[in-house]
Design a protein around this motif. Structure first.
Motif, short mmCIF file in Angstrom:
data_model
loop_
_atom_site.label_atom_id
_atom_site.label_comp_id
_atom_site.label_asym_id
_atom_site.label_seq_id
_atom_site.Cartn_x
_atom_site.Cartn_y
_atom_site.Cartn_z
N ARG A 121 0.86 -1.19 0.00
CA ARG A 121 0.00 0.00 0.00
C ARG A 121 0.89 1.24 0.00
O ARG A 121 2.03 1.20 0.49
CB ARG A 121 -0.90 0.00 1.24
CG ARG A 121 -1.91 -1.12 1.24
CD ARG A 121 -2.81 -1.04 2.46
NE ARG A 121 -3.50 -2.31 2.66
CZ ARG A 121 -4.61 -2.68 2.00
NH1 ARG A 121 -5.15 -1.86 1.13
NH2 ARG A 121 -5.16 -3.86 2.22
N TYR A 161 -6.33 7.53 -0.37
CA TYR A 161 -5.25 7.22 -1.31
C TYR A 161 -4.18 6.32 -0.68
O TYR A 161 -3.64 5.43 -1.33
CB TYR A 161 -4.58 8.52 -1.79
CG TYR A 161 -5.53 9.41 -2.54
CD1 TYR A 161 -5.76 9.21 -3.91
CD2 TYR A 161 -6.21 10.45 -1.91
CE1 TYR A 161 -6.63 10.02 -4.61
CE2 TYR A 161 -7.09 11.26 -2.60
CZ TYR A 161 -7.29 11.05 -3.95
OH TYR A 161 -8.16 11.85 -4.64
N ARG A 164 -4.44 2.56 -0.80
CA ARG A 164 -4.47 1.88 -2.10
C ARG A 164 -3.10 1.30 -2.47
O ARG A 164 -2.08 1.67 -1.89
CB ARG A 164 -4.87 2.87 -3.19
CG ARG A 164 -6.27 3.39 -3.03
CD ARG A 164 -6.66 4.13 -4.29
NE ARG A 164 -7.71 5.10 -4.00
CZ ARG A 164 -8.08 6.06 -4.84
NH1 ARG A 164 -7.46 6.18 -6.01
NH2 ARG A 164 -9.04 6.90 -4.52
N TYR A 165 -3.12 0.42 -3.49
CA TYR A 165 -1.87 -0.06 -4.10
C TYR A 165 -1.55 0.85 -5.29
O TYR A 165 -2.47 1.51 -5.83
CB TYR A 165 -2.05 -1.51 -4.56
CG TYR A 165 -2.16 -2.46 -3.39
CD1 TYR A 165 -1.01 -3.01 -2.82
CD2 TYR A 165 -3.41 -2.79 -2.85
CE1 TYR A 165 -1.09 -3.86 -1.72
CE2 TYR A 165 -3.50 -3.64 -1.74
CZ TYR A 165 -2.35 -4.18 -1.18
OH TYR A 165 -2.43 -4.99 -0.10
N HIS A 167 -1.20 0.50 -8.44
CA HIS A 167 -1.98 0.37 -9.68
C HIS A 167 -3.38 0.98 -9.54
O HIS A 167 -4.09 1.15 -10.53
CB HIS A 167 -2.07 -1.09 -10.14
CG HIS A 167 -2.99 -1.93 -9.30
ND1 HIS A 167 -2.56 -2.58 -8.17
CD2 HIS A 167 -4.31 -2.21 -9.42
CE1 HIS A 167 -3.58 -3.22 -7.63
NE2 HIS A 167 -4.66 -3.02 -8.37
N GLN A 168 -3.75 1.31 -8.30
CA GLN A 168 -5.07 1.92 -8.08
C GLN A 168 -5.02 3.44 -8.11
O GLN A 168 -6.01 4.11 -7.80
CB GLN A 168 -5.64 1.42 -6.74
CG GLN A 168 -5.92 -0.08 -6.76
CD GLN A 168 -6.25 -0.65 -5.40
OE1 GLN A 168 -5.66 -0.26 -4.38
NE2 GLN A 168 -7.19 -1.58 -5.35
#
Ligand SMILES: Nc1ncnc2c1ncn2[C@@H]1O[C@H](COP(=O)(O)OP(=O)(O)OP(=O)(O)O)[C@@H](O)[C@H]1O
Ligand code: SF4
Ligand SMILES: [Mg+2]
Length: 361
Positions: A121, A161, A164-165, A167-168
């Protein structure tokens, strides 16, 4: 701190890469690329220096050398008067430890995603450098710093935000996260290597504006690398910074944004401007300002002025003499072109007919 020293100083820096030739080196021949050739440049506090030039001319190599991530083959790179590589090797009297230097000189990579671990993350990726460099901060304090900066770059609420990872995140969000990652360490210099090139045009301007706003807040210098003259001009104009033009490993011209855009001395600088259509919208420049498009092989650079096979102003002397740095206007501005010296023998040297320029190597 010695205030008379530039924050960063590169003196006669060259970087060579030698590779075995052919597949798996079977041919036995090796080739040497001089990616950076005899570059001397200083960077002051809170200064922005923009480096432009064609792909493969050595921008990234020079940038990495500036922040101590690439060892020069010859020449020196100093941070506040301390030779970076002597600090790294513990040679002589070290006034600034290498760890402190690396911490002060940060990078935003050409591929921003590479700074964020795809399997972690965003919060975890950002906590790591803080933990490494500020071990005394509690977890809550580290998180608070990250949240504050996310708010500052417009990623709010931060928790959305940070959980998230990579790619997200969108391209623009990734860039902001990577900028936050660099700023968290409160560096003196950020090398932004094509940091905005992958973004849409509208987002590029937004990102450059954000970088400049944060420059004031963090008192950071930028070494901003771009292959695009209009971006270089935008950031240099807004920051009052300089532009350095690179060609086949050399800085062929460096100057204030006014000097580079209004009174360029080097024919290659003029060609780059010509290629940036919007700079000449009103001026209707008619002729293509290069003899040929192809960039010479960097392992076999042309004799004399390395630009001569492409230069529309090349004369006979350019085939055999290599131009030194010639100062023009302000003390920090220079060009590597004989035309910048009104007394040079260039002016009496015969012109090279267009068709014979390719043989002149
Ligand atoms: N690690 C390396 N080993 C061998 N050659 C290298 C290495 N890194 C760069 N080069 C060579 O050095 C030259 C300069 O490369 P560099 O990546 O600095 O150019 P650049 O101006 O950043 O290009 P781009 O705009 O495409 O990013 C090129 O010829 C490249 O192939
Ligand atoms: S030195 Fe000669 S070849 Fe080189 S840029 Fe100047 S005019 Fe062109
Ligand atoms: Mg590069």
């Amino acid at each position: 701190m010695n205030t008379s020293e530039p924050m960063l100083s590169m003196d006669n820096v060259s970087v060579e890469f030698t590779e075995d030739g052919g597949l798996l080196g079977i041919s036995g021949e090796s080739e040497t690329v001089r990616a950076v050739n005899d570059v001397s440049l200083d960077l002051g506090e809170q200064e922005t220096l923009t480096l432009i030039g064609e792909s493969g001319c050595g921008k990234s190599t020079l940038g990495k050398t500036a922040i101590g991530a690439q060892k020069p083959t010859s020449g020196t790179v100093s941070y506040r008067g301390q030779d970076i590589w002597e600090a790294r090797n513990g040679a002589g009297h070290v006034s600034i430890p290498f760890d402190e230097i690396r911490h002060s000189l940060q990078i935003i990579h050409q591929d921003p995603g590479s700074a964020l671990n795809p399997n972690q993350r965003i919060l975890t990726s950002l906590m790591l450098p803080l933990k490494q460099w500020y071990p005394d901060l509690s977890r809550e304090e580290r998180e608070e710093r990250i949240h504050t900066l996310f708010e500052r770059v417009g990623m709010s609420p931060p928790g959305d935000y940070l959980n998230r990872y990579p790619h997200q995140l969108s391209g623009g969000e990734t860039q902001r996260a990577v900028l936050v990652r660099a700023l968290l360490l409160n560096p003196d210099l950020i090398l932004a290597d094509e940091a905005i090139s992958a973004l849409d045009v509208s987002l590029r301007v937004e990102m450059m504006d954000l970088m400049l706003e944060l420059q004031d807040l963090f008192q950071t210098s930028y070494l901003f690398i771009s292959h695009d003259m209009s971006n270089a001009r935008y950031i240099a104009e807004k920051s009052g910074g300089r532009i350095a033009v690179m060609y086949l490993g050399e800085i062929v011209e460096v100057g204030t944004v006014e000097a580079i855009t209004e009174n360029p001395q080097h024919p290659y600088t003029k060609a780059l401007q010509w290629a940036t259509a919007n700079l000449y919208e009103d001026e209707g420049e008619e002729e293509f300002p290069l003899r040929k498009i192809d960039v010479p092989d960097p392992t076999n650079r042309p004799s004399g002025c390395h630009f001569h096979p492409r230069c529309p102003n090349a004369r006979e002397v350019c085939q055999r003499q290599h131009p030194e740095q010639i100062h023009v206007g302000e003390e920090t501005n220079y060009a590597r072109c004989f035309r910048a010296d009104e007394n040079h023998e260039y002016w009496n040297s015969p012109e090279i007919p267009a068709e014979s320029s390719e043989d002149a190597r």
